[in-house]
Write a protein that holds these residues in place. Sequence first.
Motif, mmCIF file in Angstrom:
data_model
loop_
_atom_site.group_PDB
_atom_site.id
_atom_site.type_symbol
_atom_site.label_atom_id
_atom_site.label_comp_id
_atom_site.label_asym_id
_atom_site.label_seq_id
_atom_site.Cartn_x
_atom_site.Cartn_y
_atom_site.Cartn_z
ATOM 1 N N ALA A 155 -8.473 3.566 7.337
ATOM 2 C CA ALA A 155 -9.583 2.641 7.084
ATOM 3 C C ALA A 155 -10.925 3.255 7.480
ATOM 4 C CB ALA A 155 -9.357 1.343 7.844
ATOM 5 N N LYS A 156 -11.940 2.986 6.678
ATOM 6 C CA LYS A 156 -13.300 3.466 6.963
ATOM 7 C C LYS A 156 -14.089 2.425 7.749
ATOM 8 C CE LYS A 156 -12.472 7.200 4.698
ATOM 9 N NZ LYS A 156 -11.900 8.259 5.507
ATOM 10 N N SER A 157 -13.912 1.162 7.416
ATOM 11 C CA SER A 157 -14.620 0.066 8.070
ATOM 12 C C SER A 157 -14.083 -0.155 9.483
ATOM 13 C CB SER A 157 -14.430 -1.220 7.250
ATOM 14 O OG SER A 157 -14.640 -2.368 8.032
ATOM 15 N N GLU A 158 -14.987 -0.305 10.426
ATOM 16 C CA GLU A 158 -14.572 -0.582 11.807
ATOM 17 C C GLU A 158 -13.907 -1.955 11.912
ATOM 18 O OE1 GLU A 158 -14.352 1.514 14.379
ATOM 19 O OE2 GLU A 158 -15.030 3.032 12.942
ATOM 20 N N LYS A 159 -14.404 -2.924 11.132
ATOM 21 C CA LYS A 159 -13.789 -4.258 11.140
ATOM 22 C C LYS A 159 -12.355 -4.193 10.630
ATOM 23 C CE LYS A 159 -17.734 -7.346 10.575
ATOM 24 N NZ LYS A 159 -18.392 -8.297 9.656
ATOM 25 N N LEU A 160 -12.151 -3.397 9.585
ATOM 26 C CA LEU A 160 -10.812 -3.282 9.015
ATOM 27 C C LEU A 160 -9.877 -2.557 9.980
ATOM 28 C CD1 LEU A 160 -8.997 -3.961 6.661
ATOM 29 C CD2 LEU A 160 -9.805 -1.876 5.502
ATOM 30 N N PHE A 208 -6.754 7.236 -3.013
ATOM 31 C CA PHE A 208 -8.153 6.858 -2.830
ATOM 32 C C PHE A 208 -8.809 7.452 -1.579
ATOM 33 C CE2 PHE A 208 -6.378 3.520 -5.539
ATOM 34 C CZ PHE A 208 -7.290 3.565 -6.588
ATOM 35 N N GLN A 209 -8.155 8.396 -0.918
ATOM 36 C CA GLN A 209 -8.736 8.951 0.304
ATOM 37 C C GLN A 209 -10.066 9.666 0.069
ATOM 38 O OE1 GLN A 209 -5.926 11.582 2.112
ATOM 39 N NE2 GLN A 209 -5.766 12.915 0.338
ATOM 40 N N ASP A 210 -10.290 10.159 -1.128
ATOM 41 C CA ASP A 210 -11.550 10.835 -1.435
ATOM 42 C C ASP A 210 -12.587 9.900 -2.052
ATOM 43 O OD1 ASP A 210 -10.520 13.238 -0.481
ATOM 44 O OD2 ASP A 210 -9.683 13.760 -2.439
ATOM 45 N N SER A 211 -12.272 8.601 -2.068
ATOM 46 C CA SER A 211 -13.198 7.591 -2.609
ATOM 47 C C SER A 211 -13.442 6.518 -1.552
ATOM 48 C CB SER A 211 -12.615 6.940 -3.857
ATOM 49 O OG SER A 211 -12.310 7.894 -4.830
ATOM 50 N N PRO A 212 -14.248 6.846 -0.554
ATOM 51 C CA PRO A 212 -14.429 5.901 0.556
ATOM 52 C C PRO A 212 -14.959 4.538 0.125
ATOM 53 C CG PRO A 212 -15.982 7.725 0.715
ATOM 54 C CD PRO A 212 -15.045 8.052 -0.396
ATOM 55 N N GLU A 213 -15.681 4.494 -0.997
ATOM 56 C CA GLU A 213 -16.210 3.210 -1.461
ATOM 57 C C GLU A 213 -15.110 2.304 -2.008
ATOM 58 O OE1 GLU A 213 -16.242 5.945 -4.976
ATOM 59 O OE2 GLU A 213 -16.759 6.145 -2.864
ATOM 60 N N VAL A 214 -13.931 2.872 -2.286
ATOM 61 C CA VAL A 214 -12.813 2.106 -2.839
ATOM 62 C C VAL A 214 -11.654 1.995 -1.837
ATOM 63 C CG1 VAL A 214 -11.127 2.020 -4.729
ATOM 64 C CG2 VAL A 214 -13.420 2.885 -5.159
ATOM 65 N N LEU A 215 -11.561 2.946 -0.939
ATOM 66 C CA LEU A 215 -10.387 3.036 -0.065
ATOM 67 C C LEU A 215 -10.133 1.750 0.716
ATOM 68 C CD1 LEU A 215 -8.026 4.627 1.088
ATOM 69 C CD2 LEU A 215 -9.596 5.558 2.809
ATOM 70 N N ASP A 216 -11.145 1.199 1.369
ATOM 71 C CA ASP A 216 -10.907 -0.001 2.176
ATOM 72 C C ASP A 216 -10.441 -1.171 1.320
ATOM 73 O OD1 ASP A 216 -11.414 1.253 4.581
ATOM 74 O OD2 ASP A 216 -13.448 0.463 4.791
ATOM 75 N N ASN A 255 -15.264 -5.361 -0.955
ATOM 76 C CA ASN A 255 -15.356 -5.670 -2.387
ATOM 77 C C ASN A 255 -16.791 -5.964 -2.820
ATOM 78 O OD1 ASN A 255 -12.591 -5.484 -2.289
ATOM 79 N ND2 ASN A 255 -12.206 -7.643 -2.548
ATOM 80 N N VAL A 256 -17.724 -5.374 -2.141
ATOM 81 C CA VAL A 256 -19.132 -5.571 -2.504
ATOM 82 C C VAL A 256 -19.661 -4.330 -3.206
ATOM 83 C CG1 VAL A 256 -19.551 -7.239 -0.661
ATOM 84 C CG2 VAL A 256 -19.926 -4.816 -0.220
ATOM 85 N N PRO A 257 -20.673 -4.486 -4.035
ATOM 86 C CA PRO A 257 -21.193 -3.332 -4.762
ATOM 87 C C PRO A 257 -21.690 -2.237 -3.805
ATOM 88 C CG PRO A 257 -22.175 -5.374 -5.575
ATOM 89 C CD PRO A 257 -21.369 -5.721 -4.361
ATOM 90 N N ALA A 258 -21.416 -1.020 -4.159
ATOM 91 C CA ALA A 258 -21.900 0.133 -3.362
ATOM 92 C C ALA A 258 -23.404 0.219 -3.498
ATOM 93 C CB ALA A 258 -21.240 1.416 -3.849
ATOM 94 N N GLU A 259 -24.041 0.632 -2.412
ATOM 95 C CA GLU A 259 -25.511 0.741 -2.427
ATOM 96 C C GLU A 259 -25.946 2.153 -2.685
ATOM 97 O OE1 GLU A 259 -27.127 -1.032 1.088
ATOM 98 O OE2 GLU A 259 -25.868 -2.778 0.854
#
Length: 176
Positions: free
Chosen positions: A48-53, A104-112, A172-176
């Motif tokens: 997981a990339k997100s600390e919350k996750l 998806f390990q190389d796609s951090p915007e999708v991995l979580d 699940n929010v749009p990437a910035e």
Amino acid sequence: MANKSQEKQQQGNMPNAHLHELLVDELKDILGAERQLLQGLKKLSKAAKSEKLKAAFDTHYEQTEGHIERLKTVFSSLGLAARGKKCKAMEGLLAEAEEIIEEFQDSPEVLDAALIVAAQKVEHYEIASYGCVVTFAELMGHDEVKEVLGQTLAEEKETDELLTTIALSEANVPAE
């Protein structure tokens, strides 16, 4: 330990005794699933990339250890040894989670978001499993078993809701 005829006689005195073997089989399956899940949660947390996750996976790891202890209590209250069996469903769900991590390990915007998908599939399996054994326990008059397993069922539902909250607020929010 009671022999088979004593066990059958005891079962005959409980309501819905015909469900006993199914209850025990499901409890063995759930115990096996929870033990398998401990390994899976470590992998999900690490990926997981997100600390919350990460925190949600780590918290659920601790809860899962408690779920295993509760299951041991349930087995004991039923006069049985706490023996699990390999849960093929959990095995498949965790294999799918590993595939998601690799894919998806190389796609951090999708991995979580992908990890949440995998984790919620696990949670829904657990919710279904615990829901069934809680119902069986109620039908059989095993009030203590119903209460203990009901606590776990509530925690599984809370984890599912937490994952949804994280998905909607972060993953699940749009990437910035």
